[in-house]
Design an enzyme around this catalytic site. Structure first.
Site, mmCIF file in Angstrom:
data_model
loop_
_atom_site.group_PDB
_atom_site.id
_atom_site.type_symbol
_atom_site.label_atom_id
_atom_site.label_comp_id
_atom_site.label_asym_id
_atom_site.label_seq_id
_atom_site.Cartn_x
_atom_site.Cartn_y
_atom_site.Cartn_z
ATOM 1 C CG ASN A 260 38.380 44.269 46.874
ATOM 2 O OD1 ASN A 260 39.375 43.543 46.897
ATOM 3 N ND2 ASN A 260 38.045 45.051 47.869
ATOM 4 C CG HIS B 52 39.164 50.779 52.145
ATOM 5 N ND1 HIS B 52 37.873 50.566 52.557
ATOM 6 C CD2 HIS B 52 39.567 49.634 51.554
ATOM 7 C CE1 HIS B 52 37.516 49.334 52.237
ATOM 8 N NE2 HIS B 52 38.516 48.744 51.626
ATOM 9 C CE LYS C 77 36.986 42.352 39.887
ATOM 10 N NZ LYS C 77 37.764 41.135 40.078
#
Lengths: 998, 144
Positions: A718, A921, A997
């Site tokens: 992520n 978060h 990403k």
């Protein structure tokens, strides 16, 4: 043990605290020290997976946890801690929290005897009202010794199910609840997981039941003065006053039965009655006490002398030649004599006042002091066992299987024969109180000689060697100040019990065989049915035909092990291995008890969560969407090139491993020094970009190998870098937005990455360390190995804390270098210097770390270790944790959502004190990566996002699919929950327009 | 002998189950599952490089955990990926478990190998090794 799959997870009953706070009470799970609190709206709560609740309630069982185990609105199941989990552990010495340090003695039957210090025991149920001032024994696996610790918690609960009875081969029995861990050679095993072949650790010595002594005075100040008179110490040169003052200073000018010093004094006296000697040097008017023995035992005596408040002298060793004339002939040998001298007239006078003989013992009459003869049994034992440590023979076998009678010898002038006999009869009387029988005193032929003072004779008593008598001697009296004899006694106790249990089994078989024979069964069938270990064919034959001997004693040939061989079962001082014979589960309704002991430290750092150290960094520009839009593709493509991402990506910085060690000690400061950033970046980073006191000596070579080429890389999963747009309608708190440098239509950059392989290796290394010491050394029981921990103040805990700081520094440095690359790309694309375009940092905040902070807990300031696992710190205004420039606003809180839906900038609040200044978060996943990969395809996702105006570059399409917006909770509702709860306040939403990403 | 990825176990991470007729087979499958988490097609990883890999542990669970951690370490420190393990030996000696195997593979290449996600660590969460009918089975969650 409890690490199963947990298919039968149950949904907790929540107590609603407010619309956004839900509490799980401690009754939900055994061992919870505090309730758990979930910060979420009802809708989010319903979406959370059941494992989150299982994990956050596991966290609540950690020792030393304060207030609540918190789960933030983005919470989802992780490993050990849930992601979004927050826990604060007390870090102040002396503040005892329930659960303090793991469970040592866990849920025992009320009759269980608990070994206490000074060779005493007490039934656990009797300890209910007096556990606090006791010292409980425990086995220190590391140095293989039995030690004392102070109990810090006593628990009593109702058990209404069952209890396990565990019986060992030597006939020891214990009744415990299913989850009670028993130390075996396989480690600590829960009672319900024990096998009948397991070897358990036993401490054969059990001692005497503790009895509260009276406060009767044994020796007063006046008695000691009188002794000083007798030994001729006057007050010339102030000697007498000095001696009395010394005794007064250490609190020994008066001794009562309940004096804390008495146990040590009793042992010291017992030893002096044997192998010690008090001399008063009449010329110089000084007293001295000498102890002779093995070095290791003298060390123990020295410790006890020290515990009385005296300085202890060194142990002396000298070679001696010895020649002894005995009945059997002349024996000559060399040996090293070790002695401990305590030069203190006060100490000597005290011992004499208490009735210890001084001078040559052979030539003077003395008895066992009367006050000892009427002391509580456990005090008598201390005296007797120390005397035996010096004087009584050790357990020895005649024929490798049976023990000799123990001998106690003493030499006396012939004219003192009667006194010698009286003394030995005193010993016999004491022994009889332990139900131990012994022979009358006899004169030992051949032990006589004529010395300067006259004819000396030898006197002796023997302790009968029948098994029952010996077991009582070994288990209830034993030896003090003699490790070797004491260990042999422990072995001999188990050995004798084992033999007895075989014997009683043989007797049963004999009866059975005879009955079978009488009822007409054929001898052949009887033999077939009964033949087994320790039951031979001959034995069965002997049993059937009644004319044969009726002796069930073990013939030497039939015993498979001799005592010498049995000695291998000693695995630590006083600890002997014993095999389990049977385990039976019985129904049980009634109280069971727990004692929790503390070895010095009670503060913990839970490991798994602290070291991954990813974090978020938000960077503003003075560019608007209009400026960036035409160059967006080029920008993203170049960022994709310059900021390596994905598996096996290496950074542009080539460092030596030594230089890398500097990086992890200095963090972002190193980068700025080397030109990868601006001075003011540090002012805008948590901890100013450097976690102080990080020490590269505490990290492994492996972690360096993994990390040194990864600086300036995003990683995968992520982790991402996004170009985002501040839509005018998305600014919620205009004033704070302005203070943070946010304006409508602005373009900002947000990225999320951590300390890469390095941080994980550090965590792995210490996880392994903690797993190896946690149960054995610190007696901490956890419900999940990922919650491995160690006391914060232990060497392991402190080493990890130091190493973890290296991880935090690596993540600061990593994000600093990435920021540098972003600035390079922007200047390259827009053909102007970075500072002209703003490119100013708002903040950099880690969201996986353990941090030592000061918090107000129940009205007082305490140092606590806050574990934030996938949770962000969110300090309000005027807190020292916040860098100077954000003192008036409070700390910027950066929360990243999914790549499709957007992210948020929030600000810390005072109200967040209730969660130890912690908030969410991210959005939080709702489904697994494997599942997401089955639902979305990366290539299609890229196209769909393109349609929404988001340009994406990725190294891995399947990796991208795992991050699809649909795999996450709705970021808006997560942020709303945090905002409603007041633990952080919305400033602005940020929507993505470009994405790199990993 | 095979491995399969599990959907509903680990939300943030990747979970798999590996099995084998012998404990050695099962270890090899678990190793392959870990590599397959990072590389989409294991067939694209040629077996040109050989590397001896050893591990030890106090029991078979710790042994497997340490073996998998070693593969993660080799991936980061040496940038090596494996598509085959051969000559795997596992034995117990004096209460300790040892394994050795030869990993066959090649250096990681982002252009050549279709890479998925990076494995950062092997979690202890729900980690298990068990003996089942017909062999051995393990369940592992990888920290992504």
């Amino acid at each position: 043990m409890g690490y199963g799959w947990g298919k039968d997870l149950k949904k907790p009953e929540f107590t609603k605290v407010s619309d956004v706070i839900w509490e799980i009470p401690t009754s939900f799970k055994k061992g919870m020290n505090v309730p758990a609190r979930i910060y979420a709206t009802k809708q989010i709560l319903d979406q959370m997976d059941l494992m989150v609740f299982d994990q956050i309630t596991n966290v609540a069982t950690l020792p030393g946890i304060l207030k609540y185990a918190y789960c933030m609105p983005d919470g989802h199941s992780g490993y050990g801690f849930p992601i979004g989990g927050v826990a604060a552990m007390d870090a102040v010495e002396g503040v005892i929290s329930p659960g303090g340090i793991g469970f040592d003695i866990n849920c025992l039957h009320p009759d269980s005897k608990i070994s206490l210090s000074n060779g005493t025991w007490k039934k656990v149920s009797d300890l209910e009202h007096e556990w606090e001032n006791k010292r409980v024994k425990f086995f220190n696996i590391e140095n293989k010794a039995v030690e004392n610790a102070t109990p810090i918690m006593f628990m009593k609960r109702m058990e209404d199910n069952s209890i396990f009875e565990i019986v060992t081969e030597s006939g020891r029995k214990i009744n415990v609840t299913a989850e009670h861990p028993i130390l075996t050679q396989r480690g600590f095993i829960r009672a319900d997981n024990l096998k009948e072949t397991d070897n358990v650790y036993t401490q054969p010595f059990s001692g005497v039941e503790y009895e509260k002594p009276s406060d009767e005075v044994i020796v007063s100040y006046v008695d000691i003065e009188r002794i000083l008179d007798v030994i001729g110490i006057t007050n010339s040169g102030n000697a007498r006053v000095q001696i009395l003052n010394t005794l007064k200073r250490v609190g020994l000018n008066e001794i009562r039965y309940n004096s804390t010093a008495l146990p040590a004094i009793l042992k010291i006296m017992g030893f002096v009655f044997g192998d010690g000697c008090i001399s008063i040097l009449s010329k110089i008017k000084k007293g001295m006490t000498a102890f002779y023995g093995k070095k290791e035992d003298l060390e123990t005596i020295k410790e006890d002398i020290k515990s009385l408040g005296f300085k202890a002298q060194n142990i002396f060793s000298r070679q001696r030649k010895h020649k002894i004339e005995t009945y059997y002939g002349t024996s000559e040998f060399d040996f090293t004599e070790h002695s401990l001298l305590k030069k203190s007239t006060g100490f000597a006078a005290l011992l004499i006042a208490l009735g210890t003989p001084h001078g040559i013992k052979t030539s003077q009459p003395y008895r066992i002091p009367k006050w000892i003869m009427k002391a509580p049994l456990w005090q008598k034992r201390l005296f007797l066992a120390a005397f035996f440590g010096a004087e009584l023979s050790s357990p020895k076998t005649i024929n490798a299987y049976n023990f000799y009678m123990h001998q106690l010898n003493m030499n006396k002038l012939e004219i003192l024969k009667e006194n010698g006999e009286e003394f030995l009869n005193d010993i016999r009387l004491l022994l009889s109180e332990f139900c131990i029988t012994s022979t009358y005193p006899t004169i030992v032929e051949g032990n006589q000689y004529v010395g300067k003072k006259g004819k000396t004779i030898g006197l002796r008593i023997c302790i009968h060697s029948n098994p029952d008598n010996l077991v009582k001697l070994y288990e209830n009296v034993g030896y003090e100040y003699n490790k070797e004899k004491s260990n042999l006694a422990c072995l001999a106790a188990n050995y004798t019990r084992l033999k007895e249990s075989i014997k009683s089994h043989r007797s049963d078989i004999r009866t059975l065989a005879l009955e079978m024979y009488k009822s007409g069964e054929r001898p052949r069938d009887i033999r077939a049915a009964l033949l087994q270990e320790n039951i031979s064919k001959n034995f069965i034959n002997h049993s059937i035909w009644p004319d044969r001997s009726n002796n069930v004693r073990l013939p030497a040939a039939s015993i498979t092990f001799a005592f010498d061989e049995f000695k291998k079962n000693l695995i630590g001082d006083g600890i002997v291995i014993d095999k389990i014979k049977k385990i039976e589960q019985h129904p049980y309704k009634g109280f069971v008890y727990d004692i929790t002991i503390n070895n010095e430290n009670h503060n913990f750092i839970a490991n798994n969560i602290i070291s991954h150290n990813c974090g978020m960094r938000l960077v503003t520009t003075n560019l608007t969407l209009k400026d960036v839009q035409p160059k967006l593709k080029e920008l993203v493509d170049k960022l994709f090139q310059k900021v390596p991402a994905g598996v096996g990506s290496e950074g542009f910085l080539k460092l030596t491993k030594d230089e890398f060690r500097k990086v992890v000690e200095e963090g972002a400061e190193w980068c700025v020094k080397k030109g990868y950033g601006w001075e003011e970046d540090l002012q805008r980073t948590e901890l100013y970009g450097r976690c102080k006191d990080a020490d590269a000596k505490k990290i492994s070579q492996k972690s360096v190998d993994r990390g040194y080429s990864q600086i300036g890389t995003l990683g995968s999963g992520n982790h991402y870098l996004e170009i985002q747009h501040v839509k005018p309608e998305n600014i919620i708190d205009k004033a704070t937005a302005k203070a943070f440098g946010i304006f409508p239509d602005q373009v900002v950059i947000m990225f999320h990455c951590g300390s890469r392989g390095f941080g994980h290796q550090v965590a792995t290394d210490y996880l392994n360390t903690f797993l190896s010491v946690m149960e054995s050394k610190y007696k901490i029981k956890i419900l999940d190995r990922e919650l491995a921990c160690a006391p914060f103040n232990s060497p392991e805990g402190q080493d990890y804390f130091t190493a973890m700081k290296c991880g935090i520094n690596m993540s600061f440095a990593n994000r600093q270098v990435i920021l540098h690359r972003i600035r390079e790309v922007f200047s390259d694309v827009f053909k102007q210097p970075a500072d002209k375009m703003g490119l100013q940092m708002v903040y950099d905040v880690a969201h996986n770390r353990g941090s030592l902070e000061k918090h107000l807990v129940d009205g007082s300031w305490r140092e606590v270790i806050v574990h934030r696992k996938g949770a962000t710190a969110c300090f309000g205004p005027n807190r020292t944790e916040v860098p100077k420039i954000w003192q008036s606003t409070g700390q910027p809180v950066i929360i990243g959502g999914s790549m499709e839906t957007g992210s948020y900038l929030l600000v810390g609040t005072d109200k967040a004190a209730e969660t130890f200044f912690s908030t969410a978060h991210g959005a939080g996943r709702t489904m697994s990566r494997t599942k997401a990969k089955g639902l979305w395809r990366g290539e299609q996702l890229v196209k769909d996002m393109q349609k929404k105006g988001i340009y994406v570059r990725t190294v891995s399409f399947p990796g991208l699919a795992e991050e699809a917006g649909g795999a996450y909770k709705d970021i808006d509702s997560v942020i709303n929950a945090a905002d409603l709860a007041g633990i952080s306040k919305k400033v602005t939403k940020l929507v993505p327009i470009g994405n790199v990403k990993g | 002998m095979s491995y399969k990825f599990l959907e509903d176990i680990a939300i943030a991470d990747v979970a798999f189950e590996a099995d084998g007729k012998t404990i050695e087979n099962m270890f090899e499958q678990a190793g392959l599952a870990l590599e397959n988490t990072m590389v989409k097609e294991l067939e694209t990883v040629k077996t040109t490089d050989k590397r001896k890999i050893t591990a030890e542990g106090k029991d078979t669970e710790t042994l497997l955990h340490n073996f998998l951690e070693e593969l993660v370490y080799i991936k980061d420190a040496e940038l090596l990926l494996f598509s085959k393990f051969s000559g795997t030996k596992i034995a117990e000696k004096n209460g300790k478990w040892f394994m050795e195997t030869t990993g066959l593979g090649e250096p990681l290449n982002q252009k050549k190998h279709e890479l998925l996600v990076d494995v950062k660590a092997v979690s202890w969460h729900k980690f298990s090794v068990s003996k089942v009918r017909g062999g051995f089975k393990s369940t592992v969650i990888l920290d992504i």
